[in-house]
Design an enzyme around this catalytic site. Structure first.
Site, short mmCIF file in Angstrom:
data_model
loop_
_atom_site.label_atom_id
_atom_site.label_comp_id
_atom_site.label_asym_id
_atom_site.label_seq_id
_atom_site.Cartn_x
_atom_site.Cartn_y
_atom_site.Cartn_z
N LYS A 117 0.83 -1.21 0.00
CA LYS A 117 0.00 0.00 0.00
C LYS A 117 0.87 1.27 0.00
O LYS A 117 0.51 2.27 -0.60
CB LYS A 117 -0.90 0.01 1.23
CG LYS A 117 -2.02 -1.05 1.21
CD LYS A 117 -2.92 -0.85 2.43
CE LYS A 117 -3.63 -2.13 2.87
NZ LYS A 117 -4.75 -2.55 2.08
N GLU A 201 -2.51 7.09 8.00
CA GLU A 201 -3.43 7.93 7.23
C GLU A 201 -4.32 8.71 8.15
O GLU A 201 -4.62 8.26 9.26
CB GLU A 201 -4.35 7.04 6.37
CG GLU A 201 -3.76 6.65 5.05
CD GLU A 201 -4.66 5.69 4.28
OE1 GLU A 201 -5.79 5.43 4.70
OE2 GLU A 201 -4.18 5.21 3.24
N HIS A 236 -14.07 -3.68 8.84
CA HIS A 236 -13.41 -3.13 7.66
C HIS A 236 -13.46 -4.09 6.47
O HIS A 236 -12.62 -4.05 5.59
CB HIS A 236 -11.95 -2.75 7.95
CG HIS A 236 -11.82 -1.69 9.00
ND1 HIS A 236 -12.33 -0.43 8.84
CD2 HIS A 236 -11.25 -1.71 10.22
CE1 HIS A 236 -12.08 0.30 9.91
NE2 HIS A 236 -11.44 -0.46 10.78
N ARG A 293 -6.55 -7.67 -9.62
CA ARG A 293 -7.25 -8.94 -9.88
C ARG A 293 -8.73 -8.65 -10.02
O ARG A 293 -9.17 -7.52 -9.86
CB ARG A 293 -7.04 -9.87 -8.68
CG ARG A 293 -7.44 -9.17 -7.38
CD ARG A 293 -7.46 -10.08 -6.19
NE ARG A 293 -7.53 -9.37 -4.94
CZ ARG A 293 -8.63 -8.88 -4.38
NH1 ARG A 293 -9.79 -9.01 -5.00
NH2 ARG A 293 -8.60 -8.25 -3.23
P1 ADP Z 1 -7.69 -3.95 3.24
O1 ADP Z 1 -6.71 -4.06 2.12
O2 ADP Z 1 -7.23 -4.60 4.50
O3 ADP Z 1 -9.08 -4.30 2.85
P2 ADP Z 1 -8.17 -1.12 2.81
O4 ADP Z 1 -7.06 -0.18 2.75
O5 ADP Z 1 -8.79 -1.56 1.54
O6 ADP Z 1 -7.70 -2.40 3.65
O7 ADP Z 1 -9.30 -0.55 3.76
C1 ADP Z 1 -10.41 -1.32 4.16
C2 ADP Z 1 -11.49 -0.43 4.71
O8 ADP Z 1 -11.04 0.31 5.83
C3 ADP Z 1 -12.00 0.63 3.76
O9 ADP Z 1 -12.95 0.14 2.87
C4 ADP Z 1 -12.56 1.66 4.70
O10 ADP Z 1 -13.83 1.28 5.16
C5 ADP Z 1 -11.62 1.61 5.86
N1 ADP Z 1 -10.57 2.64 5.71
C6 ADP Z 1 -9.36 2.49 5.10
N2 ADP Z 1 -8.65 3.63 5.14
C7 ADP Z 1 -9.40 4.53 5.80
C8 ADP Z 1 -9.22 5.91 6.19
N3 ADP Z 1 -8.10 6.56 5.92
N4 ADP Z 1 -10.23 6.52 6.85
C9 ADP Z 1 -11.37 5.87 7.15
N5 ADP Z 1 -11.59 4.58 6.84
C10 ADP Z 1 -10.63 3.92 6.16
#
Ligand code: ADP
Length: 672
Positions: A117, A201, A236, A293
């Site tokens: 990431k 973040e 999440h 993917r």
């Molecule tokens: P993973 O790869 O583990 O699924 P992601 O980066 O895709 O993690 O994030 C999963 C979820 O977490 C997102 O869909 C969102 O709901 C929440 N999320 C991620 N980053 C943030 C952020 N900066 N602020 C608020 N919620 C977040």
């Protein structure tokens, strides 16, 4: 180059879904399977199948050499990785190429570019794609990261760079919690992904998760197939996805689509990919990550764009030009997908496992699609294994507009009958019935904000549920005594159970639901037992019509007061599970001839909630325990489950030790 035989390096619903497209295209298929999956649907569906080892994915689905060997042995010329397992593994893409196999996915370099990431964010920053504010550099010492967090401003989110599936993430509300959260995130990241690199973040307050489906070919064409709103999440992780995103303005849709295409172009992307963004209330969007993917939720995009993304993946892998252009793509209606999981919403959505005792999907329903890797049959005995993802099926509905899609999905879910492991089906039904969901008030905080509505305490069983259970028990009794032909079902000779020279004996059935005890009595009438008289829990008498269950592929089919009811009942000792459209009821049958019901409830025996490993025993023999006290911790599917004392008492026996593998319902401890 034409692909003639594809090996699917995956299992479950995605393997089945890929096989379906291959069949339609006349491409032959090879399944791979672990020892746990020998009887699985994807194995039965494929033209050929190869065993690749023991149940743990580490020893089968994740072992590249075994999969490549299987492809060579069976003469496959391409590998489709599905999602999960090896789908985003650059080494696997390289290994396929080395073995002369087409990898149906992006080039290894594109997988690598988006693999972490942190690196992905750095790359997107350069490409001019907006990012969630934060720090995604190399420095990892606590003091530095804490200073960065302060700069960003609390709350912040610590994320494992290698993370996925919501693991290795920690929300930090204030500076004093930072150090501990960082250590926790790093521990989880190390254990889960073998890499403890994190990024920080800004934690956005209730954003929406909106992602863009992109597609690129080897000729330099790249398009976006619009967006999916995946804001409805627990832990999440997505649980409901829809397309298009409700209320998104055309201008933002285009801007997000173009940003996603720019992201794909920046890494010379090929094939299907998804660029994930967070969207705030003002329609500002921020890049989160790119998944290189196909996604679990791809069917909603297929339904609104009238495409088959797997077919397109294969075409692109064959070196063909994309079959659609940006201008040629449009949005048709609305589609929503829900993920039916073996999990317990009442217990923080703890993943579950176990044998599927009943599984029926809506049949022949218009505009409903079911993607599953387990069998649809009332007697289906497929297993949700502790070794893999606990998803049972995806149920997807399409409609002319969002309201129609919701209505179609609601009735599809009502008609879905599932029993065995605990599932989230009642939760999903509530979600679709929610007014705020209907009003599209979407955010990633939706489930938490609607907890009372979505996760209420167990609802009391309706009277009719007990009546149906009583009739079902009555029918079964009749059936047992029936030795004749089904054609003679209505013959008076089929049943001698309640036969009396004059009149009929009455059967009484007593049930308990929580504190409530109800009685239903059934008295056969006349020579034919198909129209017994029933005394309802409220003492009302009525005549019902009982149809032969064999005719409807259900356990019972009855008409009471002019309303028809069909459904399925399962009995496990005194526990009755009654499934009928829109209802999943569980209650106790106080069987006068059965074993002591005390054995079922409140007898002080504490059993394992799911198959797993005992990681802690917190009490000693003879110890006095208080209600609610943690006694034993069982780890299953990477999560810990604590078994607590249901009441005050004394530990009478301990049947488990740390390190023991226990099966579901294994008796761990007994308390007096
Ligand atoms: P993973 O790869 O583990 O699924 P992601 O980066 O895709 O993690 O994030 C999963 C979820 O977490 C997102 O869909 C969102 O709901 C929440 N999320 C991620 N980053 C943030 C952020 N900066 N602020 C608020 N919620 C977040």
């Amino acid at each position: 180059m034409l692909i003639e035989k594809i090996l699917i390096a995956n299992r479950g619903e995605i393997a089945c879904r890929v096989i379906k497209t291959c069949r339609r295209l006349g491409i032959s298929t090879v399944a791979v399977y672990s020892d746990a999956d020998a009887e699985a649907l994807h194995v039965a569906m494929a033209d050929a199948a190869v065993n690749i080892g023991p149940a743990p994915a580490r020893e089968s689905y994740l072992v590249m050499e075994k999969i490549i060997d299987a492809a060579k042995k069976t003469g496959a010329d391409a590998i489709h990785p599905g999602y999960g397992f090896l789908a985003e593994n650059e080494d696997f893409a390289k290994a396929c190429a080395k073995a002369g196999l087409v990898f149906i996915g992006p080039p290894a370099s594109a997988i690598a570019a988006m693999g972490g990431k942190s690196d992905a964010k750095a790359l997107m920053e350069k490409a001019g794609v907006p990012l969630v504010p934060g720090y995604h550099g190399d420095k990892q010492d606590e003091k530095f990261l804490k200073a960065e967090a302060k700069k960003i401003g609390y709350p912040v989110l610590i994320k494992a760079s290698a993370g996925g599936g919501g693991k290795g993430m920690r929300v930090v509300e204030s500076e004093k919690d930072f150090a501990e959260a960082l250590a926790g995130a790093k521990r989880e990241a190390k254990a889960g992904f073998g890499d403890d690199h994190v990024l920080i973040e800004k934690y956005l307050a209730s954003p929406r998760h909106v992602e863009i489906q992109v597609f690129a070919d080897t000729k330099g064409n790249a398009v976006y197939l619009f967006e999916r709103d995946c804001s409805i999440q627990r832990r999440h992780q997505k649980v409901l996805e829809e397309a298009p995103a409700p209320g998104l303005s055309e201008a933002t849709r285009r801007k997000m689509g173009e940003a996603a295409v720019a992201a794909a172009k920046a890494i010379d992307y090929v094939g299907a990919g998804t660029v994930e963004f967070l969207l705030d209330a003002k329609e500002n969007f921020y890049f989160m990550e790119m998944n290189t993917r196909l996604q679990v939720e791809h069917p909603v995009t297929e339904l609104i764009t009238q495409t088959d993304l797997v077919e397109e993946q294969i075409r692109v892998a064959e070196g063909e030009t994309l079959s659609f252009t940006q201008d040629g793509l449009g949005i048709h209606g609305h589609a929503i997908e829900v993920r039916l999981y073996a999990e317990d919403p009442a217990n923080n959505f703890l993943p579950g496992a176990g044998r599927i005792e009943c599984l029926q999907f809506p049949r022949g329903a218009d505009n409903v699609r079911v993607d599953t890797g387990v069998r649809e049959s009332a007697s289906g005995k497929d297993v949700i294994s502790i070794h893999y993802d606990p998803m049972i099926a995806k149920i997807i509905a399409w409609g002319e507009d969002r309201a129609a899609a919701i209505a179609n999905l609601k009735s599809a879910l009502d008609e879905t009958l599932v029993a065995g492991p605990k599932t989230n089906i009642v939760f999903l039904r509530r979600l679709l019935a929610s007014e705020d969901f209907a009003a599209a008030k979407l955010s990633t905080g939706f489930i938490a904000a609607h907890e009372k509505e979505l996760l209420p305490p167990k609802q009391p069983v309706e009277d009719i549920g007990f009546v149906l259970a009583a009739l079902d028990l009555f029918i079964r009794r009749e059936d047992r005594s029936f030795k004749g032909d089904m054609a003679d079902w209505e013959s008076p000779w089929r049943s001698l159970v309640n036969w009396r020279l004059e009149g009929h004996a009455t059967d009484e059935y007593v049930f308990r639901d929580g504190d409530r005890e109800v009685k239903v009595s059934v008295t056969p009438q006349g020579d034919y037992h198909a129209e017994p008289e029933v005394v309802m829990p409220d003492s009302r008498r009525t005549r019902v019509t009982v149809y032969s269950p064999a005719y409807v592929d259900m356990d019972f089919s009855v008409v009471i007061d002019g309303t028809a009811y069909t459904g399925v009942t399962l009995r496990d000792g005194a526990r009755i599970t009654l499934l009928r459209p829109g209802h999943n009821d569980e209650f106790t049958y106080l069987d006068p001839l059965g074993y002591d019901e005390a054995e079922e409830e409140g007898d002080g025996k504490l059993t394992a909630p799911m198959p797993g490993k005992v990681v802690a025993v917190r009490v000693d023999l003879g110890a006095a325990v208080k209600k609610g006290q943690p006694l034993v911790i069982v780890e299953a599917m990477k999560m810990e489950h604590t078994v607590i004392a249901p009441a005050d008492g004394v530990v009478e026996a301990i049947h488990a030790a740390v390190g023991d593998q226990v099966h579901e319902k294994y008796e761990l401890i007994s308390i007096k």
